[in-house]
Write a protein that holds these residues in place. Structure first.
Motif, PDB file in Angstrom:
ATOM      1  N   ARG A 181     -43.611  45.058 -26.153  1.00 18.17           N
ATOM      2  CA  ARG A 181     -42.430  45.815 -26.541  1.00 18.17           C
ATOM      3  C   ARG A 181     -41.754  45.129 -27.724  1.00 18.17           C
ATOM      4  NH1 ARG A 181     -42.559  46.276 -20.828  1.00 18.17           N
ATOM      5  NH2 ARG A 181     -41.385  44.334 -20.508  1.00 18.17           N
ATOM      6  N   GLY A 182     -41.542  45.875 -28.774  1.00 24.57           N
ATOM      7  CA  GLY A 182     -40.907  45.322 -29.969  1.00 24.57           C
ATOM      8  C   GLY A 182     -39.400  45.443 -29.915  1.00 24.57           C
ATOM      9  N   LEU A 183     -38.809  45.033 -28.795  1.00 27.27           N
ATOM     10  CA  LEU A 183     -37.371  45.165 -28.595  1.00 27.27           C
ATOM     11  C   LEU A 183     -36.672  43.827 -28.752  1.00 27.27           C
ATOM     12  CD1 LEU A 183     -37.450  47.413 -25.389  1.00 27.27           C
ATOM     13  CD2 LEU A 183     -37.161  48.161 -27.761  1.00 27.27           C
ATOM     14  N   ARG A 184     -35.572  43.843 -29.447  1.00 26.68           N
ATOM     15  CA  ARG A 184     -34.767  42.631 -29.576  1.00 26.68           C
ATOM     16  C   ARG A 184     -33.714  42.531 -28.473  1.00 26.68           C
ATOM     17  NH1 ARG A 184     -36.994  44.095 -34.107  1.00 26.68           N
ATOM     18  NH2 ARG A 184     -37.594  42.526 -35.651  1.00 26.68           N
ATOM     19  N   LYS A 185     -33.493  43.626 -27.775  1.00 25.79           N
ATOM     20  CA  LYS A 185     -32.593  43.634 -26.614  1.00 25.79           C
ATOM     21  C   LYS A 185     -33.290  44.353 -25.472  1.00 25.79           C
ATOM     22  CE  LYS A 185     -28.180  43.520 -29.101  1.00 25.79           C
ATOM     23  NZ  LYS A 185     -26.876  44.213 -29.320  1.00 25.79           N
ATOM     24  N   ASP A 186     -33.478  43.649 -24.365  1.00 35.34           N
ATOM     25  CA  ASP A 186     -34.140  44.242 -23.204  1.00 35.34           C
ATOM     26  C   ASP A 186     -33.755  43.432 -21.970  1.00 35.34           C
ATOM     27  OD1 ASP A 186     -35.692  45.483 -21.339  1.00 35.34           O
ATOM     28  OD2 ASP A 186     -37.617  44.820 -22.156  1.00 35.34           O
ATOM     29  N   ASN A 187     -32.667  43.781 -21.345  1.00 35.82           N
ATOM     30  CA  ASN A 187     -32.169  43.042 -20.178  1.00 35.82           C
ATOM     31  C   ASN A 187     -32.514  43.798 -18.902  1.00 35.82           C
ATOM     32  OD1 ASN A 187     -30.948  40.799 -21.503  1.00 35.82           O
ATOM     33  ND2 ASN A 187     -29.347  42.171 -22.212  1.00 35.82           N
ATOM     34  N   THR A 188     -33.810  43.902 -18.620  1.00 32.08           N
ATOM     35  CA  THR A 188     -34.269  44.646 -17.445  1.00 32.08           C
ATOM     36  C   THR A 188     -34.971  43.704 -16.467  1.00 32.08           C
ATOM     37  OG1 THR A 188     -36.251  45.274 -18.697  1.00 32.08           O
ATOM     38  CG2 THR A 188     -34.464  46.873 -18.609  1.00 32.08           C
ATOM     39  N   GLY A 189     -34.268  42.682 -16.071  1.00 30.76           N
ATOM     40  CA  GLY A 189     -34.836  41.767 -15.085  1.00 30.76           C
ATOM     41  C   GLY A 189     -35.263  40.448 -15.695  1.00 30.76           C
ATOM     42  N   TYR A 190     -36.056  39.700 -14.946  1.00 33.82           N
ATOM     43  CA  TYR A 190     -36.518  38.391 -15.390  1.00 33.82           C
ATOM     44  C   TYR A 190     -37.337  38.516 -16.673  1.00 33.82           C
ATOM     45  CZ  TYR A 190     -35.371  37.216 -10.542  1.00 33.82           C
ATOM     46  OH  TYR A 190     -34.737  37.056  -9.349  1.00 33.82           O
ATOM     47  N   ASP A 191     -37.201  37.534 -17.541  1.00 36.99           N
ATOM     48  CA  ASP A 191     -37.932  37.547 -18.812  1.00 36.99           C
ATOM     49  C   ASP A 191     -39.310  36.931 -18.603  1.00 36.99           C
ATOM     50  OD1 ASP A 191     -38.830  37.472 -21.415  1.00 36.99           O
ATOM     51  OD2 ASP A 191     -36.870  36.956 -22.228  1.00 36.99           O
ATOM     52  N   LEU A 192     -40.272  37.760 -18.240  1.00 34.89           N
ATOM     53  CA  LEU A 192     -41.634  37.279 -17.989  1.00 34.89           C
ATOM     54  C   LEU A 192     -42.260  36.702 -19.243  1.00 34.89           C
ATOM     55  CD1 LEU A 192     -42.933  40.203 -15.733  1.00 34.89           C
ATOM     56  CD2 LEU A 192     -41.965  38.006 -15.026  1.00 34.89           C
ATOM     57  N   ARG A 193     -41.899  37.274 -20.384  1.00 40.53           N
ATOM     58  CA  ARG A 193     -42.437  36.780 -21.654  1.00 40.53           C
ATOM     59  C   ARG A 193     -42.199  35.279 -21.799  1.00 40.53           C
ATOM     60  NH1 ARG A 193     -38.688  38.332 -26.411  1.00 40.53           N
ATOM     61  NH2 ARG A 193     -37.448  36.968 -25.066  1.00 40.53           N
ATOM     62  N   ASP A 194     -40.986  34.854 -21.525  1.00 38.08           N
ATOM     63  CA  ASP A 194     -40.651  33.448 -21.725  1.00 38.08           C
ATOM     64  C   ASP A 194     -41.333  32.535 -20.713  1.00 38.08           C
ATOM     65  OD1 ASP A 194     -39.212  33.893 -23.950  1.00 38.08           O
ATOM     66  OD2 ASP A 194     -37.252  33.451 -23.114  1.00 38.08           O
ATOM     67  N   LEU A 195     -41.757  33.068 -19.589  1.00 45.37           N
ATOM     68  CA  LEU A 195     -42.511  32.265 -18.634  1.00 45.37           C
ATOM     69  C   LEU A 195     -43.883  31.898 -19.186  1.00 45.37           C
ATOM     70  CD1 LEU A 195     -41.911  33.780 -15.074  1.00 45.37           C
ATOM     71  CD2 LEU A 195     -41.344  31.477 -15.854  1.00 45.37           C
ATOM     72  N   TYR A 196     -44.530  32.874 -19.813  1.00 44.62           N
ATOM     73  CA  TYR A 196     -45.889  32.636 -20.301  1.00 44.62           C
ATOM     74  C   TYR A 196     -45.916  31.833 -21.599  1.00 44.62           C
ATOM     75  CZ  TYR A 196     -47.615  35.854 -16.755  1.00 44.62           C
ATOM     76  OH  TYR A 196     -47.930  36.451 -15.552  1.00 44.62           O
ATOM     77  N   ILE A 197     -44.883  32.015 -22.444  1.00 39.75           N
ATOM     78  CA  ILE A 197     -44.817  31.232 -23.677  1.00 39.75           C
ATOM     79  C   ILE A 197     -44.484  29.783 -23.319  1.00 39.75           C
ATOM     80  CG2 ILE A 197     -43.605  30.892 -25.866  1.00 39.75           C
ATOM     81  CD1 ILE A 197     -43.100  33.903 -25.926  1.00 39.75           C
TER      82      ILE A 197
END
Length: 468
Positions: A181-197
């Motif tokens: 998702r190319g979104l700069r704002k997305d507050n829909t729960g835990y940030d899974l992206r940051d877990l994997y990075i």
């Protein structure tokens, strides 16, 4: 195992399953040629679906997986151990740029894309992808994200995590999470992206990413500044930021010993200053203004610093070739030290305000413990990332000095901890710093990390033995 390898061959083609020792050599060898692991096989899929199918096979047969990009890591995180029971899953064939969206200033790329190729694709689209590393011709986007790579432009643009908006990940069970998702704002729960990075492939396999693009600066100006000490460099950082604001893109610190080794081993490089000075800062401004405006802005800031005695000398590059030469000096520091001989490396971060005190105190501690050791300190001063390397005394064999690595590390890492820093800034943990992590992370932090690992990789198959 023959059944497992046969199933892998059926999944991605026999020629992309390597199991002979000579075929696997480059995949199991550490970038710095310190360690060579062993692998059951090297698997080289071509797309996300094949990655998922291979992960499912590994889960069914309880085979550990070592994800690998360009294999340019420095902490032994991208090679297998000596057991020979794991496969290396190379992402080098996932090298497509899927889309470029100039209106959204994003690009969707696969994990095996070389960083330099992504930079080039962005430039062709009239945009900038600002992540810049010495290994950009061989490291991959997936590897950059797995270690949250930094580089020379973090001061302005941030680490790899800040340059990524979305991910596609194959989970430890072989499912595909499409978070592109190319979104700069997305507050829909835990940030899974940051877990994997930054997880170094221990939670899942990043197969693609949506990355941020930026306008290409209309002007760039580089300068090399000579200073009396590190504290002067810290004052200069604040001074230049006050005068130039967000235009300051790079602020690189290195010592006279760094420059001495560069000129010793790369004698063809032109000397910028006639005299030697204790410390140097390479700084760069990039702006949407004209070249003349940016040059004048930097010239005004540095002239004021020179008149006040904050800096000793300065050269502002007046041509692209001179700017390239200045950057070349900085980029060749690691190569020059490698030519000088083996050394004990540290990739650390500190609050910027603490760097001067850290260097003076830790240098003194090391000289007391190992008289004559030579300090090679350089790094990204603007974001607090210091490469603090220790070379042996001139009269001591490298091999003998390396036997003291644990003692050297303890002095350095204890000092980092005392100054509220981190023992890994941008290289990761891998296996090289795994035990050190236990010393400096609290038991609660370790339990929380282990809980996440267990939840996302219940069979402990993703990059086993790394990080935790």
């Amino acid at each position: 195992m023959s059944l497992f390898l046969t199933l892998c061959q059926q999944t991605i083609g026999a020629k992309h399953v390597l199991s002979k020792q000579d075929e696997m050599q480059t995949y199991v060898s550490d970038w710095r040629q310190r360690e060579v692991g062993k692998a059951l096989a090297i698997l080289i899929p071509s797309n996300t679906e094949e990655v998922a199918a291979l992960v499912k096979l590994c889960a069914e047969h309880q085979i550990g997986i070592v994800p690998q990009g360009g294999n340019t890591g420095l902490v032994l995180g991208s090679i297998p151990d000596q057991s020979g029971t794991c496969v290396v899953l190379s992402l080098r064939r996932l090298n497509r740029i899927r889309s470029v969206d100039t209106s959204n200033n994003t690009m969707t790329v696969e994990a095996g894309c070389l960083l330099a190729e992504v930079q080039g694709a962005a430039q062709q689209a009239g945009r900038l992808y600002p992540l810049s590393l010495a290994s950009e011709g061989s490291c991959t986007i997936g590897g950059n994200l797995s270690t949250n790579a930094g580089g020379t432009a973090v001061l302005r643009y941030g680490n790899a995590r800040e340059l990524c908006l979305g991910l596609e990940v194959v989970t430890a069970t072989g499912e595909i999470w499409n978070g592109l998702r190319g979104l700069r704002k997305d507050n829909t729960g835990y940030d899974l992206r940051d877990l994997y990075i930054g997880a170094e492939g221990t939670l899942g396999i990043i197969t693609a990413a949506v990355i941020k693009l930026f306008p290409i600066p209309k002007s760039e100006v580089t300068a090399l500044v000579a200073l009396a000490d590190v504290n002067a460099a810290l004052k200069l950082l604040s001074h230049v930021q006050d005068h130039t604001g967000a235009s300051l893109t790079g602020f690189e610190l290195f010592s006279d010993f760094c420059l001495h080794l560069v000129y010793k081993h790369f004698a063809e490089l032109p000397k910028i200053f006639e005299s030697s000075y204790p410390q140097y800062v390479l700084l760069e401004l990039a702006s949407a203004e004209t070249q003349e405006h940016t040059y004048s802005q930097l010239e005004f800031a540095l002239e004021a610093a020179l008149q006040s005695g904050l800096i000793i000398d300065v050269v502002i590059a007046n041509s692209l070739s001179q700017s390239t030469s200045i950057w070349k000096m900085r980029e060749l520091i690691s190569s020059a030290q490698a030519r000088e001989g083996k050394n004990i490396k540290h990739d650390i971060s500190l609050p910027v305000s603490q760097i001067g005190e850290f260097i003076s105190q830790t240098d003194a501690l090391l000289q007391t413990a190992f008289p004559g050791c030579r300090m090679l300190s350089f790094g990204h001063l603007g974001d607090g990332n210091l490469h603090y390397n220790v070379s042996p005394p001139v009269d001591q064999l490298d091999s003998d000095f390396l036997l003291e690595q644990a003692a050297v590390n303890r002095i350095v890492h204890d000092s980092v901890h005392l100054h509220h820093g981190s023992i890994s800034a941008e290289h990761g943990i891998g296996t090289l710093k795994k035990e050190e992590l236990l010393v400096y992370k609290s038991p609660l932090e370790m339990r929380l990390m282990q809980s996440i690992k267990t939840a996302l990789d219940p069979h402990q198959l993703m990059n086993p033995g790394k990080v935790i």
